[in-house]
Design an enzyme around this catalytic site. Structure first.
Site, PDB file in Angstrom:
ATOM      1  N   ASP A   1      -3.185 -14.272 -37.590  1.00  0.00           N
ATOM      2  CA  ASP A   1      -1.845 -14.447 -38.123  1.00  0.00           C
ATOM      3  C   ASP A   1      -1.066 -15.256 -37.103  1.00  0.00           C
ATOM      4  O   ASP A   1      -0.919 -14.837 -35.966  1.00  0.00           O
ATOM      5  CB  ASP A   1      -1.234 -13.048 -38.323  1.00  0.00           C
ATOM      6  CG  ASP A   1       0.173 -13.109 -38.864  1.00  0.00           C
ATOM      7  OD1 ASP A   1       0.594 -14.185 -39.321  1.00  0.00           O
ATOM      8  OD2 ASP A   1       0.850 -12.062 -38.830  1.00  0.00           O
TER       9      ASP A   1
ATOM     10  N   VAL B   1       7.297 -17.949 -43.090  1.00  0.00           N
ATOM     11  CA  VAL B   1       7.695 -16.605 -43.488  1.00  0.00           C
ATOM     12  C   VAL B   1       8.080 -16.579 -44.965  1.00  0.00           C
ATOM     13  O   VAL B   1       7.722 -15.677 -45.710  1.00  0.00           O
ATOM     14  CB  VAL B   1       8.900 -16.139 -42.635  1.00  0.00           C
ATOM     15  CG1 VAL B   1       9.312 -14.730 -43.027  1.00  0.00           C
ATOM     16  CG2 VAL B   1       8.535 -16.196 -41.161  1.00  0.00           C
TER      17      VAL B   1
ATOM     18  N   SER C   1       4.859 -40.334  -3.217  1.00  0.00           N
ATOM     19  CA  SER C   1       3.823 -39.543  -3.920  1.00  0.00           C
ATOM     20  C   SER C   1       4.244 -38.094  -4.147  1.00  0.00           C
ATOM     21  O   SER C   1       3.719 -37.181  -3.506  1.00  0.00           O
ATOM     22  CB  SER C   1       2.479 -39.619  -3.187  1.00  0.00           C
ATOM     23  OG  SER C   1       2.617 -39.545  -1.792  1.00  0.00           O
TER      24      SER C   1
ATOM     25  N   GLY D   1       6.448 -37.754   1.375  1.00  0.00           N
ATOM     26  CA  GLY D   1       7.754 -37.207   1.742  1.00  0.00           C
ATOM     27  C   GLY D   1       8.836 -37.915   0.956  1.00  0.00           C
ATOM     28  O   GLY D   1       8.583 -38.938   0.301  1.00  0.00           O
TER      29      GLY D   1
ATOM     30  N   GLY E   1      11.371 -40.955   6.654  1.00  0.00           N
ATOM     31  CA  GLY E   1      10.868 -41.562   7.882  1.00  0.00           C
ATOM     32  C   GLY E   1       9.398 -41.941   7.821  1.00  0.00           C
ATOM     33  O   GLY E   1       8.801 -42.281   8.839  1.00  0.00           O
ATOM     34  N   LYS E   2       8.812 -41.915   6.626  1.00  0.00           N
ATOM     35  CA  LYS E   2       7.388 -42.219   6.474  1.00  0.00           C
ATOM     36  C   LYS E   2       7.049 -43.612   6.997  1.00  0.00           C
ATOM     37  O   LYS E   2       6.165 -43.785   7.834  1.00  0.00           O
ATOM     38  CB  LYS E   2       6.983 -42.183   4.988  1.00  0.00           C
ATOM     39  CG  LYS E   2       7.145 -40.866   4.288  1.00  0.00           C
ATOM     40  CD  LYS E   2       6.685 -40.949   2.827  1.00  0.00           C
ATOM     41  CE  LYS E   2       7.475 -41.933   1.977  1.00  0.00           C
ATOM     42  NZ  LYS E   2       8.901 -41.621   1.810  1.00  0.00           N
ATOM     43  N   SER E   3       7.795 -44.598   6.485  1.00  0.00           N
ATOM     44  CA  SER E   3       7.467 -45.981   6.826  1.00  0.00           C
ATOM     45  C   SER E   3       7.748 -46.266   8.300  1.00  0.00           C
ATOM     46  O   SER E   3       6.991 -47.000   8.958  1.00  0.00           O
ATOM     47  CB  SER E   3       8.273 -46.943   5.946  1.00  0.00           C
ATOM     48  OG  SER E   3       7.883 -46.770   4.605  1.00  0.00           O
TER      49      SER E   3
ATOM     50  N   ASN F   1       1.540 -18.719 -54.341  1.00  0.00           N
ATOM     51  CA  ASN F   1       2.162 -17.388 -54.325  1.00  0.00           C
ATOM     52  C   ASN F   1       3.465 -17.373 -55.128  1.00  0.00           C
ATOM     53  O   ASN F   1       4.020 -18.418 -55.434  1.00  0.00           O
ATOM     54  CB  ASN F   1       2.415 -16.983 -52.865  1.00  0.00           C
ATOM     55  CG  ASN F   1       2.755 -15.509 -52.737  1.00  0.00           C
ATOM     56  OD1 ASN F   1       2.390 -14.703 -53.589  1.00  0.00           O
ATOM     57  ND2 ASN F   1       3.468 -15.157 -51.680  1.00  0.00           N
TER      58      ASN F   1
END
Lengths: 306, 637
Positions: B112, B35, B543, B469, B474-476, B167
């Site tokens: 711009d 600016v 995961s 999960g 409790g996945k395993s 400028n």
């Protein structure tokens, strides 16, 4: 426009035309249920012309949708039907049935409420009912400050709302057209056209537009400095008011009680372009909707208006 | 200028004027600078001088300009284009705003790009369609870090023409020495940036010095003024002289007698009678017609949108590319590219994205992040991820081969975006440096003994059951129960468990997002190999990310893949806390712990959901067994 046999660089209108055609084709190839907004004005006329070019010799592979508030100029409706017959596109017309039943009109409800019900709500109804995943519109970036940063492919959430904090960066001519279920895209093939480009293109391509753009003697009344055409007998005249026949034309077309005419003798395209180049007021001035409240266009866009 | 607003006097002049309008050329440029450098003032000045400011706007502008720094006209030009500040405060994304003006010779579209924080992203976006850039510097400050940054991004995106606008020259007393020093320094810096033209102009946007006419205050300056220069510079790049490319956008089939391929010529020129190739299949054909609504054309050049008809039936669809037979593009599934990252979600090597290049859209991964380039210092350093506004050099692999060119040879054929597969956000933009040939030579070994044979030998359906999960869901436990039952039924199963794999194969990986992606990728590949060997593979991994689970499914290919979501509420998992991990995570002793300090993205469409908050593991294993294995009396693959 495309007869570039000499191999010279494309002119700015040729470039704009080619880019708009590319956008149309990208829509047809990437979306399942596209629709094109058709509002009958000059920008819609250019849009229609470009759509025909994009798919030639095929017909336009999606319908055109007109939101009819029932208060359009009579000539607009006749022009619309003539275009559909001439060019053989599928025309859909939708009017907000609740608004119609409640006799919503620009006189009793005021322009803001009337526009919301008969245009914004009606548009949302039609887009929802048609389950359109892409809606093509004729908005241009030069029309207004808030449009200057609008994307060409502008993402809308499942409520048809524009989320200005969540717009996708748009680089080169690669458009991200991916959507989740229920979401949709607004697409603006005329983004980079200016009003002068539109007129110059209409002139050089010989595109048909409603004669309301040309100066003719028309019955008008003057209200708060704005000339309103009395297009049919539903117009509510004040007790001491009588239509005067004046030679006027319109710079934009919409609902006749909300569209200001300008005094003009410009009766053909070159005169219009000449007058436009000489005139020094902004285009949307003739549309009463914008003056209702500040920043109204931004707000309307978030609500789903084009 | 004089501007196009001058009204023609009579009809003949008007016709003449309209004919000129039709043949104006188009220049797109962007302005870079903060600016303070006077960018808004410069754009406002260009709009004002081209008489595009309307009477009603001008009146309010004069009012608003009181008490502000104004030039000779009593106007603060920056007011014309500002108004973005308020939007920025509201958090509205403004990467690029487009402005339009024209003179008698040319139409201009100005990109711009406001904003400090997102500057790299914004500038890259604005530069992507620009032929030229105006790099603004404040004569009092000279070349700054950000001048270098702007110039680097211009070079990265391939803007070939630059105007160095020095400028506020009035504020250094129109001093020639100041201007010379800035120009010399910039030319030295820009030598390696590949700009074709570079012109330095001393100017004052506020007062109009050297904008339209030579300024009497800078008699020592003999170069061009800004607007006349922009009106005449030849940027019609050599797009037309490059080899012919037509990416097919849409197949045009109005009836059985017509089959055309619609698209915009990306580069080069094509004539009726030319031989072309389909880039992927290398099938040859000859152009028999170039169709437009205005009539057939004898030829089409870069930038024209046409419909090409070929002389014979060849298989061409959207995403294919018609090319010059003597100069074909690369056709490969690996290339090196430079990438500008544009999203708050970091770039992660190994994660699957969608890549769009021309009209081609394919799944792709960043296979290696070679280095990150600091946009301020141009220093290169090693990196594991790219954050928003960072620039990296990467190798990318796509699931299918793509036709592409190096970006410097052909911008349309070498530019791409990366898209998130879940949110569909545009994450990054890239330019191709060169294709990598390796991938083409590496084909899969095909053996006589295949999965079908092994499945018959074992009498089971080889498959992958992927448990996802929270930790403690409790996945395993469920996987273990299933495995015991399968073994009891003399079926061969194997559990891949997150903890166990992390002790061996993946012990080099930590828990950052990037490492988690790689963790899953490796496990997915191992699961695929084991299933290919005939096993029933039970994968028990937290995961947490949807993208990686999707990747695992894709890696599995045609192998049966069942995603099982063990949906146990966090509170339940935390109350069980079998390994005491939640307690540690709550105390801050474990970083990036899923559910506590790292997100878990629940599956949207899992194949099976088990409700760990409602059912015990035996019941869940029973449910799952019924869903997956009961029908599996025979075997199939």
């Amino acid at each position: 426009m495309s007869n570039n046999a000499a191999g010279r660089p494309l002119s700015h209108l040729e470039t704009l035309e080619a880019e708009s055609i590319e956008i149309f084709r990208e829509v047809a190839a990437s979306f399942e249920r596209p629709v094109m907004m058709y509002s009958i004005g000059k920008d819609s006329s250019v849009l229609l012309h470009l759509a025909r070019k994009a798919f030639f010799p095929s017909r336009i592979p999606f319908p055109l949708l007109h939101i009819d508030t029932t208060w359009k100029f009579r000539e607009m409706i006749a022009f619309r039907d003539r275009m559909a017959a001439t060019h053989g596109f599928e025309l859909l017309v939708h009017t907000n049935p609740e608004g119609l039943a409640a006799r919503i009109n620009p006189f009793d409800q005021g322009s803001a409420r009337y526009t919301d019900i008969m245009k914004t709500q009606a548009l949302r109804q039609a887009l929802g009912a048609g389950r359109y995943d892409a809606a093509i519109g004729g908005a241009r970036r030069d029309e207004e400050k808030s449009r200057a940063k609008e994307r060409i492919f502008s993402h809308r959430n499942a409520q048809h709302a524009w989320d200005p904090k969540n717009q996708r960066p748009e680089l080169w001519h690669i458009y991200n057209t991916r959507l989740a279920p229920g979401e949709s895209m607004r697409v603006f093939p005329l983004s980079n056209w200016t009003e002068l480009d539109i007129w110059t293109y209409i002139y050089s391509e010989g595109i048909d537009i409603p004669s309301l753009y040309f100066a003719r003697p028309r019955p008008v009344v003057e209200r708060s400095g704005t000339l309103i055409m009395v297009d049919d007998d539903r117009f509510r005249l004040e007790p001491d008011e009588a239509p005067q026949v004046q030679t006027v034309r319109f710079r934009t077309l919409g609902c006749y009680p909300l569209t200001g005419a300008i005094r003009s003798d410009a009766a053909d395209l070159p005169s219009i372009i000449m007058e436009m180049q000489a005139s020094r007021t902004s285009e949307r001035e003739g549309r009463l909707i914008d003056s209702d409240q500040a920043g109204s266009m931004e707000k309307k866009k978030q609500e789903g208006y084009f | 200028m004089p501007a196009s607003a001058v009204s023609p006097a009579d009809t003949a002049a008007l016709e003449q004027w309209l004919a000129e309008q039709k043949h104006k050329s188009l220049l797109r440029f962007l302005t870079c600078g903060s600016v303070d450098d006077g960018k808004s003032t410069l754009i406002g000045r260009l709009l004002y001088d081209s008489q595009l400011i309307l009477d009603d706007q001008l009146a309010s502008l004069r009012r608003e300009s009181r008490n502000r720094a104004t030039g000779n006209e009593g106007i603060d030009f920056s007011l014309l284009v500002d108004g973005l500040a308020a939007e920025r405060e509201q958090g509205i994304t403004i990467d690029v705003a487009y402005r339009f003006f024209s003179t008698d010779k040319r139409k201009f579209i100005v990109a711009d790009t406001p904003g400090h924080e997102q500057y790299t992203r914004n500038m890259a976006t604005g530069a992507s369609n620009a032929d030229l850039a105006i790099v603004l510097v404040d004569a009092r400050k000279g070349i700054l870090t950000q001048t270098r940054r702007h110039s680097f991004i211009l070079s990265l995106i391939g803007v070939r023409h630059v105007v160095l606008a020095v400028n506020k020259i009035d504020l250094v007393g129109h001093d020639e020495a100041v201007f010379d020093a800035i120009e010399t320094e910039y030319r030295a810096f820009a030598r390696d940036l590949g700009f074709e033209t570079l012109v330095a102009i001393p100017l004052s946007a506020l007062n109009g010095d050297n904008i339209l006419q030579p300024s009497p205050a800078t008699p020592w300056y003999t170069g061009p003024q800004l607007v006349p220069y922009l009106e005449t510079i030849e940027v019609a790049t050599d797009r037309t002289s490059r080899p012919f490319r037509l990416p097919v956008q849409w197949v045009n089939r109005p009836d059985l007698d017509f089959r055309g391929f619609s698209g915009t010529v990306g580069s080069g020129i094509v004539k009726v009678g030319d031989d072309v190739l389909v880039a992927g299949s290398r099938l040859p054909a000859r152009v028999s017609r170039i169709v437009t609504m205005d009539g057939d054309l004898p030829q089409a050049v870069a930038g024209q949108a046409v419909t090409v008809v070929l002389d014979r039936q060849v298989d061409v669809s959207r995403g294919d590319m018609l090319v010059h037979p003597g100069a074909v593009p690369d056709y490969s599934n690996q290339f090196q590219a430079r990438l500008v990252w544009m999203n708050e979600e970091h770039a992660i090597p190994g994660r699957s994205y969608l890549l769009k290049l021309g009209t081609q859209l394919v799944p792709a991964t960043i296979t290696a992040l070679k280095f990150r380039t600091n946009v301020n210092t141009l220093e290169e350093s090693a990196a594991k991820t790219l954050e928003m506004n960072e620039v990296g050099t990467v190798t990318i692999a796509t699931d299918k081969p793509l036709a592409f060119d190096a970006y410097r040879d052909n911008a349309a054929g070498g530019s791409f975006i990366l898209i998130d597969r879940i949110s569909n956000a545009t994450l990054g933009a890239g330019v191709v440096d060169f294709g990598l040939r390796r991938a083409q030579n590496l084909s899969y070994q095909s053996f006589d003994v295949n999965r079908q044979v092994r499945a018959e030998l074992l009498g089971q359906t080889p498959q992958i059951v992927w448990f996802t999960g929270l930790s403690g869901s409790g996945k395993s436990t469920v996987a273990n129960l299933i495995e015991r039952r399968l073994i009891a039924e003399r079926r061969l199963a194997y559990i891949l468990d997150g903890d166990n794999v992390r002790h061996g194969l993946n012990k080099d990986l930590g828990f950052t997002d990037g490492a988690r992606v790689e963790n899953i990728r490796r496990v997915a590949e191992v699961a695929r190999l084991m299933a290919d060997a005939g096993l029933i593979v039970l994968v028990s991994f937290i995961s947490p990310f949807r993208n990686e689970r999707r990747l695992a499914r894709e890696v599995a290919g045609d192998i049966r893949f069942t995603e099982v979501y063990v949906d146990t509420p966090l509170a339940v998992c935390e109350s069980r806390d079998p390994k005491g991990l939640y307690a540690k995570a709550r105390r801050g002793e474990i970083k990036n712990f899923t559910g506590i300090s790292s997100p878990y993205e629940a599956p949207e469409h899992p194949d099976v959901i088990l409700h760990g908050g409602l059912h015990d593991p035996v019941r869940m294993a029973e449910d799952l067994y019924t869903r997956i294995f009961d029908w599996d009396a025979g075997y199939s693959i």
